[in-house]
Scaffold this motif. Structure first.
Motif, mmCIF file in Angstrom:
data_model
loop_
_atom_site.group_PDB
_atom_site.id
_atom_site.type_symbol
_atom_site.label_atom_id
_atom_site.label_comp_id
_atom_site.label_asym_id
_atom_site.label_seq_id
_atom_site.Cartn_x
_atom_site.Cartn_y
_atom_site.Cartn_z
ATOM 1 N N LYS A 1 -2.319 0.453 18.160
ATOM 2 C CA LYS A 1 -2.098 1.694 17.392
ATOM 3 C C LYS A 1 -1.036 1.292 15.838
ATOM 4 O O LYS A 1 -0.989 2.125 15.216
ATOM 5 C CB LYS A 1 -1.263 2.779 18.158
ATOM 6 N N GLN A 2 -0.841 0.309 16.174
ATOM 7 C CA GLN A 2 0.477 -0.122 14.971
ATOM 8 C C GLN A 2 -0.396 -0.465 13.714
ATOM 9 O O GLN A 2 -1.352 -1.110 13.802
ATOM 10 C CB GLN A 2 1.441 -1.211 15.565
ATOM 11 N N ASP A 3 0.136 -0.512 12.697
ATOM 12 C CA ASP A 3 -0.164 -0.766 11.243
ATOM 13 C C ASP A 3 0.580 -1.842 10.715
ATOM 14 O O ASP A 3 1.658 -1.587 10.139
ATOM 15 C CB ASP A 3 -0.233 0.380 10.417
ATOM 16 N N PRO A 4 0.295 -3.134 10.887
ATOM 17 C CA PRO A 4 1.369 -4.397 10.599
ATOM 18 C C PRO A 4 1.495 -4.291 8.891
ATOM 19 O O PRO A 4 2.453 -4.880 8.910
ATOM 20 C CB PRO A 4 0.185 -5.447 11.099
ATOM 21 N N PHE A 5 0.715 -3.753 8.297
ATOM 22 C CA PHE A 5 0.885 -3.875 6.779
ATOM 23 C C PHE A 5 1.191 -2.639 6.144
ATOM 24 O O PHE A 5 0.692 -2.341 5.039
ATOM 25 C CB PHE A 5 -0.015 -4.834 6.177
ATOM 26 N N SER A 6 1.668 -1.798 6.933
ATOM 27 C CA SER A 6 2.049 -0.326 6.305
ATOM 28 C C SER A 6 2.822 -0.308 5.027
ATOM 29 O O SER A 6 3.862 -1.078 4.739
ATOM 30 C CB SER A 6 2.686 0.592 7.313
ATOM 31 N N GLY A 7 2.383 0.577 4.077
ATOM 32 C CA GLY A 7 3.111 0.487 2.948
ATOM 33 C C GLY A 7 2.781 -0.469 2.008
ATOM 34 O O GLY A 7 3.266 -0.634 0.860
ATOM 35 N N THR A 8 1.633 -1.409 2.134
ATOM 36 C CA THR A 8 1.493 -2.394 1.328
ATOM 37 C C THR A 8 -0.026 -2.064 0.496
ATOM 38 O O THR A 8 -0.439 -2.433 -0.465
ATOM 39 C CB THR A 8 1.004 -3.787 1.986
ATOM 40 N N GLY A 9 -0.431 -0.803 1.001
ATOM 41 C CA GLY A 9 -1.727 -0.314 0.572
ATOM 42 C C GLY A 9 -2.969 -1.154 0.994
ATOM 43 O O GLY A 9 -3.942 -1.096 0.621
ATOM 44 N N VAL A 10 -2.683 -2.169 2.090
ATOM 45 C CA VAL A 10 -3.752 -2.926 2.626
ATOM 46 C C VAL A 10 -3.893 -2.575 4.162
ATOM 47 O O VAL A 10 -3.103 -2.302 4.840
ATOM 48 C CB VAL A 10 -3.147 -4.434 2.745
ATOM 49 N N ASP A 11 -5.177 -2.106 4.310
ATOM 50 C CA ASP A 11 -5.653 -1.504 5.578
ATOM 51 C C ASP A 11 -6.108 -2.627 6.487
ATOM 52 O O ASP A 11 -7.179 -3.102 6.586
ATOM 53 C CB ASP A 11 -6.676 -0.570 5.374
ATOM 54 N N VAL A 12 -5.266 -3.239 7.506
ATOM 55 C CA VAL A 12 -5.770 -4.137 8.277
ATOM 56 C C VAL A 12 -5.103 -3.636 9.639
ATOM 57 O O VAL A 12 -3.713 -3.420 9.810
ATOM 58 C CB VAL A 12 -4.785 -5.413 8.016
ATOM 59 N N THR A 13 -5.983 -3.623 10.689
ATOM 60 C CA THR A 13 -5.555 -3.197 11.821
ATOM 61 C C THR A 13 -4.994 -4.281 12.774
ATOM 62 O O THR A 13 -5.400 -5.439 12.485
ATOM 63 C CB THR A 13 -6.514 -2.391 13.135
ATOM 64 N N PHE A 14 -4.152 -4.181 14.007
ATOM 65 C CA PHE A 14 -3.780 -5.406 14.582
ATOM 66 C C PHE A 14 -4.868 -5.921 15.306
ATOM 67 O O PHE A 14 -4.799 -7.445 15.326
ATOM 68 C CB PHE A 14 -2.644 -4.890 15.546
ATOM 69 N N PRO A 15 -5.703 -5.300 15.822
ATOM 70 C CA PRO A 15 -6.946 -6.117 16.593
ATOM 71 C C PRO A 15 -7.441 -7.127 15.351
ATOM 72 O O PRO A 15 -7.997 -8.046 15.696
ATOM 73 C CB PRO A 15 -7.721 -4.977 16.890
ATOM 74 N N GLN A 16 -7.677 -6.495 14.272
ATOM 75 C CA GLN A 16 -8.306 -7.357 13.363
ATOM 76 C C GLN A 16 -7.551 -8.370 12.900
ATOM 77 O O GLN A 16 -8.050 -9.529 12.327
ATOM 78 C CB GLN A 16 -8.351 -6.270 12.138
#
Lengths: 299, 284
Positions: free
Chosen positions: B60-75
């Protein structure tokens, strides 16, 4: 290829491990179709010698020819003609008996039928068993199956029946008789004197890294080693004579005791030396090994 | 006894070709591998299970939140787990199994048959290739279906995927063969090899985000191939826009990745060829 009628020809073999001389000027030959047993106590150099002949070890000096080639330089074609049953060698333990025998058969140009080989070593019942579920004796029979499935001209057997029960040993002897009838040349090492006597055309006794005697099981050690001993009691004392003519001694004794009024010679025994007696004498006189070794050798 | 009825000398036939025997060895090695429970679990299934666990816990976490980059943890985890799988299937598997085969005498026995050395190694390579391809395929399926990791759609990324996978597998395999001579016995092989692999996983960005590790740890990891395989795989599954945040160097470094993996391949090949023994070390 330099083909000689001798399947194995060794002269002056030396092999040293560190400062221990394992093989010290050993001479040995095996003719085609012959079965030769190498006997000797532990540490006599039997396994080292066999492993030099199999190409596993490099000799320090001496001349070695096996099926016309030098084993330490021989290639695939040579290994296709030689079968090896080694000591302390496992197979992939998760494979079944029939998988292993069929797999090894693929390596050879003209293998035996794997099913027939499994039957010949008496493992039909265990064909679907994984190798790790086999008993020690069954695993040894699998070793033998893998050693003969390639239809070798020359077979090395390094203590093949260690861990066999008497029944399995006799079945194994029958298998060897079958291979002999096929013309397979066999060099085996063994601790068992009865095995050597039963199987071998010729017995070679090795101690201290060299041959101390060789000959047919009956003639081993020369005539002196096969002298009979005649024992009897006279004046309450045991008497013993070593002789080539026991019948005449017994005749003389009978006549002498008859003259004294005795119909029987008291305590009369005529002893013919077994191969074991001859072997013990040979090993004993040729540089005594430790008692423990001998006991081990005579298990 | 049946042997008596068999003729001693068969028709003179040629020795089977090394390639044919290599394929037969591959089938044999795969069959044995699939029956080794330890191997199936700790080499084949391990990265898949790890992906499932990490992706579930941190999904559920968003490792790069605030960077404008959409990458999920599983990814983010998928590339590291693929790299780990390659290393387990090649390096760990060969280093342990060859050490065990040498110690138990399986190699000695094979040496006494006309099986060529090339066929033995073909069998190992074939087994490693099949295992790591199936393993990677399963990882992709699990990631795509269970954790909705987007799969690349352009050929360029799949090309990167292919060369990193092949080069990584090859380098891991030759290093595994070379390393198989290090454990003193078959029993100790697992204990010697596994911790090395585990430490590499921790410092190479498999379990943690590589960019968040201490610099010295990143530098140590950069000496070993796992970090480069994981980075190469991230370049396949993460958007290019992420590279500024994900990689400390700010670049996917494909050139360096290829060079390092190739260097391990060459060094492993030379070392493996020089140190490989059919017999145990104590065998005289």
């Amino acid at each position: 290829m330099n083909r000689t009628p001798r399947a194995v020809d060794v002269t002056g073999l030396h092999k040293r491990y560190g400062d221990k001389l394992a093989v010290d000027g050993l001479d040995l030959h095996v003719d085609e179709g012959e079965i030769v047993a190498v006997l000797g106590p532990n540490g006599a150099g039997k396994t080292t010698t066999v492993e030099v002949l199999e190409g596993y070890r490099h000799r320090d000096s001496g001349r070695v020819t096996v099926l016309g080639e030098d084993p330490q330089a021989a290639g695939r074609a040579w290994r296709a003609r030689v079968g090896m049953v080694l000591q302390d060698v496992a197979v992939g333990s998760e494979s079944t008996v029939e998988e292993l025998v069929a797999h090894y058969a693929l390596f050879y140009p003209a293998p035996r039928d794997p099913d027939e080989v499994i039957a010949a070593v008496g493992l039909q019942e265990k064909r679907k068993s994984r190798a790790r579920h086999l008993s020690g004796g069954q695993r040894r029979r699998l070793d033998v199956a893998l050693g003969v499935v390639g239809r070798p001209e020359l077979l090395f057997l390094d203590e093949p029946t260690t861990g066999f029960d008497p029944e399995a040993r006799h079945a194994f002897w029958e298998l060897i008789a079958g291979l002999r009838a096929d013309g397979t040349t066999i060099l085996l090492t063994t601790h068992y004197l009865d095995e050597a006597e039963h199987l071998a055309d010729r017995v070679v006794v090795v101690t201290g890294g060299h041959v101390v005697a060789e000959g047919s099981p009956a003639s081993l050690g020369g005539a002196a080693a096969h002298r009979s001993r005649v024992r009897w009691l006279e004046d309450g004392e045991p008497r013993e004579v070593s002789t080539d003519t026991p019948t005449r001694i017994v005749g003389d004794l009978a006549a002498r005791f008859a003259a004294l009024g005795h119909a029987e010679v008291p305590g009369l025994q005529v002893l013919r030396p077994s191969l074991e007696d001859v072997y013990l004498e040979l090993v004993g006189t040729a540089g005594r090994s430790s008692t423990a070794d001998l006991e081990e050798a005579l298990r | 006894m049946t042997a008596a009825t068999l003729p001693a000398t068969g028709p003179v036939r040629a020795l089977p070709s090394p390639l044919r025997l290599g394929l037969a060895r591959t089938a044999h090695e795969l069959r044995v591998f699939s029956r080794e429970r330890d191997a199936v679990f700790f080499i084949f299934l391990y990265p898949i299970l790890m992906l499932a666990i990490f992706a579930t816990v941190f999904g559920k976490q968003d490792p790069f939140s605030g960077t404008g980059v959409d990458v999920t943890f599983p990814q983010y985890f998928l590339p590291g787990m693929i790299a780990t799988g390659v290393m387990l299937s090649s390096f760990q598997s060969l280093a342990i199994f060859i050490a065990v085969e040498r110690d138990e005498g399986v190699l000695k026995r094979l040496r006494g048959t006309p099986l060529p050395a090339s066929s033995y190694f073909l069998g190992k390579v074939g087994q490693v290739l099949v295992t790591s391809l199936v393993q990677t395929g399963l990882l992709l399926v699990v990631a795509a279906l269970m954790f909705h990791v987007p799969m690349p759609t352009d050929a360029g990324r799949w090309w990167t995927f292919a060369w990193v996978l092949v080069l990584g597998t090859a380098a891991g395999s030759v290093c595994g063969v070379a390393f198989s001579s290090v454990p003193r016995s078959g029993k100790s092989a697992s204990a010697v090899v596994t911790p090395i692999v585990l430490v590499l996983q921790f410092i190479s960005g498999v379990f943690f985000q590589f960019d968040q590790l201490p610099h010295w740890m990143q530098d140590v990891a950069s000496l070993f191939p796992l970090k480069w395989m994981a980075q190469g795989m991230r370049s396949v599954f993460l958007p290019d826009a992420a590279v500024r945040f994900v990689e400390p160097s700010g670049s996917w470094q494909h050139g360096a990745t290829a060079a390092i993996l190739a260097a391990y391949l060459v060094v492993g090949l030379v070392l493996g060829a020089r140190t490989f023994r059919w017999l145990r070390r104590d065998a005289g």
